[in-house]
Scaffold this motif. Structure first.
Motif, short mmCIF file in Angstrom:
data_model
loop_
_atom_site.label_atom_id
_atom_site.label_comp_id
_atom_site.label_asym_id
_atom_site.label_seq_id
_atom_site.Cartn_x
_atom_site.Cartn_y
_atom_site.Cartn_z
N VAL A 43 -16.84 17.79 -20.87
CA VAL A 43 -17.11 19.17 -20.44
C VAL A 43 -16.92 19.30 -18.92
N ARG A 44 -16.94 18.16 -18.23
CA ARG A 44 -16.84 18.22 -16.77
C ARG A 44 -15.46 17.82 -16.25
N SER A 45 -14.60 17.34 -17.12
CA SER A 45 -13.27 16.92 -16.66
C SER A 45 -12.28 17.13 -17.79
N LEU A 46 -11.00 16.93 -17.48
CA LEU A 46 -10.01 17.07 -18.56
C LEU A 46 -8.94 16.00 -18.44
N ALA A 47 -7.86 16.28 -17.72
CA ALA A 47 -6.77 15.30 -17.72
C ALA A 47 -6.34 14.89 -16.31
N VAL A 48 -7.27 15.04 -15.36
CA VAL A 48 -7.00 14.58 -13.99
C VAL A 48 -8.06 13.53 -13.67
N VAL A 49 -7.61 12.29 -13.46
CA VAL A 49 -8.55 11.17 -13.28
C VAL A 49 -8.31 10.51 -11.92
N SER A 50 -9.35 10.52 -11.08
CA SER A 50 -9.22 9.90 -9.76
C SER A 50 -10.19 8.74 -9.64
N PHE A 51 -9.77 7.69 -8.92
CA PHE A 51 -10.63 6.51 -8.79
C PHE A 51 -10.25 5.72 -7.56
N GLN A 52 -11.24 4.95 -7.09
CA GLN A 52 -10.98 4.05 -5.97
C GLN A 52 -10.70 2.67 -6.55
N PRO A 53 -9.53 2.12 -6.28
CA PRO A 53 -9.18 0.82 -6.89
C PRO A 53 -9.71 -0.35 -6.06
N GLY A 54 -11.03 -0.53 -6.06
CA GLY A 54 -11.64 -1.61 -5.28
C GLY A 54 -11.23 -1.51 -3.82
N ASP A 55 -10.87 -2.68 -3.21
CA ASP A 55 -10.45 -2.59 -1.81
C ASP A 55 -8.93 -2.63 -1.65
N LEU A 56 -8.22 -2.35 -2.74
CA LEU A 56 -6.76 -2.29 -2.62
C LEU A 56 -6.35 -1.03 -1.86
N ASP A 57 -5.29 -1.16 -1.06
CA ASP A 57 -4.77 -0.01 -0.33
C ASP A 57 -4.08 0.93 -1.33
N PRO A 58 -4.60 2.18 -1.49
CA PRO A 58 -4.03 3.08 -2.51
C PRO A 58 -2.53 3.33 -2.35
N GLN A 59 -2.10 3.47 -1.10
CA GLN A 59 -0.67 3.74 -0.87
C GLN A 59 0.19 2.57 -1.37
N LYS A 60 -0.26 1.35 -1.04
CA LYS A 60 0.51 0.17 -1.46
C LYS A 60 0.45 0.01 -2.98
N LEU A 61 -0.72 0.30 -3.54
CA LEU A 61 -0.86 0.17 -5.00
C LEU A 61 0.04 1.18 -5.71
N MET A 62 0.06 2.39 -5.19
CA MET A 62 0.92 3.41 -5.81
C MET A 62 2.38 2.96 -5.79
N LEU A 63 2.81 2.39 -4.66
CA LEU A 63 4.20 1.94 -4.55
C LEU A 63 4.48 0.78 -5.50
N ALA A 64 3.53 -0.16 -5.57
CA ALA A 64 3.72 -1.32 -6.47
C ALA A 64 3.81 -0.85 -7.91
N LEU A 65 2.95 0.11 -8.27
CA LEU A 65 2.96 0.61 -9.65
C LEU A 65 4.32 1.24 -9.97
N TYR A 66 4.85 1.94 -8.99
CA TYR A 66 6.14 2.61 -9.24
C TYR A 66 7.29 1.59 -9.25
N GLU A 67 7.31 0.76 -8.21
CA GLU A 67 8.49 -0.09 -8.06
C GLU A 67 8.48 -1.27 -9.03
N LYS A 68 7.31 -1.82 -9.28
CA LYS A 68 7.28 -3.02 -10.15
C LYS A 68 6.93 -2.70 -11.59
N ASP A 69 6.11 -1.67 -11.79
CA ASP A 69 5.63 -1.41 -13.16
C ASP A 69 6.19 -0.13 -13.77
N ARG A 70 6.97 0.62 -13.00
CA ARG A 70 7.57 1.88 -13.51
C ARG A 70 6.50 2.87 -13.96
#
Ligand SMILES: Cc1ncc(COP(=O)(O)O)c(C=O)c1O
Length: 426
Positions: free
Chosen positions: A357-384
């Motif tokens: 009832v409080r959320s739908l299909a937008v999920v945000s989270f802090q990935p521990g102490d990983l740098d979000p920018q670098k993680l986003m790039l790794a997910l795209y470039e290595k994991d598609r």
């Protein structure tokens, strides 16, 4: 003369750039998908996989970024392409006339989709424009107050604040609380913040920051009882939720076709409630008005990209064929799977409340102490995997926003990849 392309070249080109859409001897540059089967009463993974085949995204690419930009399905691309081709093949007044009729057909489709009348629909470029047409079009004076929510998008936040500097009215803000404290909390917070001077309440239906869902109908009622106008930013609900504007009853509601509706770029909507039409001034005066209702005065936007407007109608019909409640349920189901997976990873801090009832299909989270920018790039470039980041210290991290073209396997892959990077580092 252009050389013949091999199938391999074709596939490579299509993967590489949109300019590859122009190909010799081909009517359309993407494979025509098999017709979408009728939607079953309870759609299963098989049906959703048939839906995915309607999109031209390569099968190995998991696009979890609907809150930012959605792909158009092949039928929408085809409508856009064909209308553009016809327009450029014969840029005659007769064809322009046909396109104006197509605009009115899309207006009708938008009205049906949002469950209001075509007389209340303005076809804009996007939510930013819709929001700004409202903040520029209302008569606000010194001493008037506008009440905002702190997680509003700049087009519904900075826009009001800058215009307040010019016109002298005041802006008050209700702050977001994390995790989402529930509808009652916000109803009370907004009620307390309203004063006799409040003229407008402008909030976001589903926030793009951490995916907080707001009790839009109750907030609109609260404002209406006090004679206060409401602007609901529907950028994250239009095309995802089975929105019923007659029931919600805002004065104004805006959305973008290129997000959840999976329409073309630069075609959006502004709903102007018939009860409020006399309260708002047009901001643009030019030629080529719409044919009915508020669009006759409010939509004189000059020459438009009518093929895009026509394709937006096709996008709405595509979703309607699948079923609006089914699409909303699918988004919720995939987001719930993401949140369930993320909650099992101790380092992850989830900013989105898992209560459906409080959320739908937008999920945000802090990935521990990983740098979000670098993680986003790794997910795209290595994991598609395509996702978004929220930079900064305020609820910063990654955002996954799944839609009806995603599969359970893709969301598992995304959660699995986050877990792996947390274990191995980037
Ligand atoms: C809540 C919200 N409002 C408005 C917008 C602006 O949308 P657009 O860029 O399509 O105008 C966005 C974009 O992400 C959004 O999330």
């Amino acid at each position: 003369m252009r050389p013949e392309l091999s199938r391999r070249d074709l596939v490579r080109l299509l993967g590489a750039s949109a300019s590859a859409l122009w190909l010799p001897g081909s009517d359309l540059a993407w494979a025509k998908p098999a017709p979408l089967p009728p939607a079953p009463a309870a759609p299963d993974e098989g049906f959703w996989s048939a839906v995915r085949e309607q999109f031209v995204m390569p099968p190995d690419l998991a696009v979890l970024n609907a809150a930012n930009l959605c792909p158009s399905s092949a039928p929408v691309l085809e409508a856009l392409y064909q209308a553009t081709r016809e327009m450029d093949r014969e840029p005659s007044p007769a064809y322009r006339e046909e396109m104006h009729e197509a605009k009115e057909i899309t207006r009708k489709a938008l009205a049906e989709f949002l469950r209001v009348t075509p007389e209340e629909i303005v076809i804009t470029r996007n939510t930013s424009e819709s929001n700004n047409l409202v903040s520029s079009g209302l008569d606000l004076k010194a001493d008037d107050e506008v009440l905002l929510f702190s997680d509003n998008h700049p087009s519904n936040d900075v826009a009001w604040k800058e215009k307040a500097r010019r016109h002298g009215y005041r802006v008050k803000v209700v702050d977001a609380v994390n995790p989402h404290p529930g509808a009652e909390y916000y109803l009370e917070a907004f009620t307390k913040a309203l004063t006799a001077r409040t003229k407008v309440l402008a909030f976001t239906h589903l926030s793009s920051t951490v995916g907080d869902l707001f009790p839009a109908r109750d907030l609109c009622r609260l404002a209406r009882e006090r004679g206060i106008l409401t602007l609901v930013d529907g950028a994250q609900s239009f095309g995802l939720m089975d929105v019923d504007l007659r029931e919600m009853d805002p004065d104004f509601y805006g959305g973008s076709g290129h997000k959840w509706p999976c329409g073309p770029k630069e075609a959006g909507v502004l709903f102007i409630n018939r009860k409020s039409a006399s309260r708002i001034w047009p901001s643009i005066y030019s030629a080529y008005p719409g044919a009915i209702g508020i669009s006759k005065t409010f939509e004189t936007f000059g020459q438009r990209d009518e093929p895009a407007i026509r394709a937006l109608g096709e996008a709405l019909r595509f979703q309607t064929r699948i079923g609006r409640p089914a699409i909303e349920n699918r988004g919720r189901e995939l987001a719930q799977a993401i949140m369930a997976g993320l909650r099992k990873i101790p380092e992850v801090k989830l900013w989105t409340h898992p209560d459906p009832v409080r959320s739908l299909a937008v999920v945000s989270f802090q990935p521990g102490d990983l740098d979000p920018q670098k993680l986003m790039l790794a997910l795209y470039e290595k994991d598609r995997i395509v996702c978004a980041i929220r930079p900064g210290a305020d609820r910063g991290g990654l955002r996954f926003s799944p839609h009806f073209y995603n599969s359970q396997a893709e969301v598992e892959r995304a959660v699995g990849a986050v877990k792996r990077y947390l274990a191995t580092g980037l």
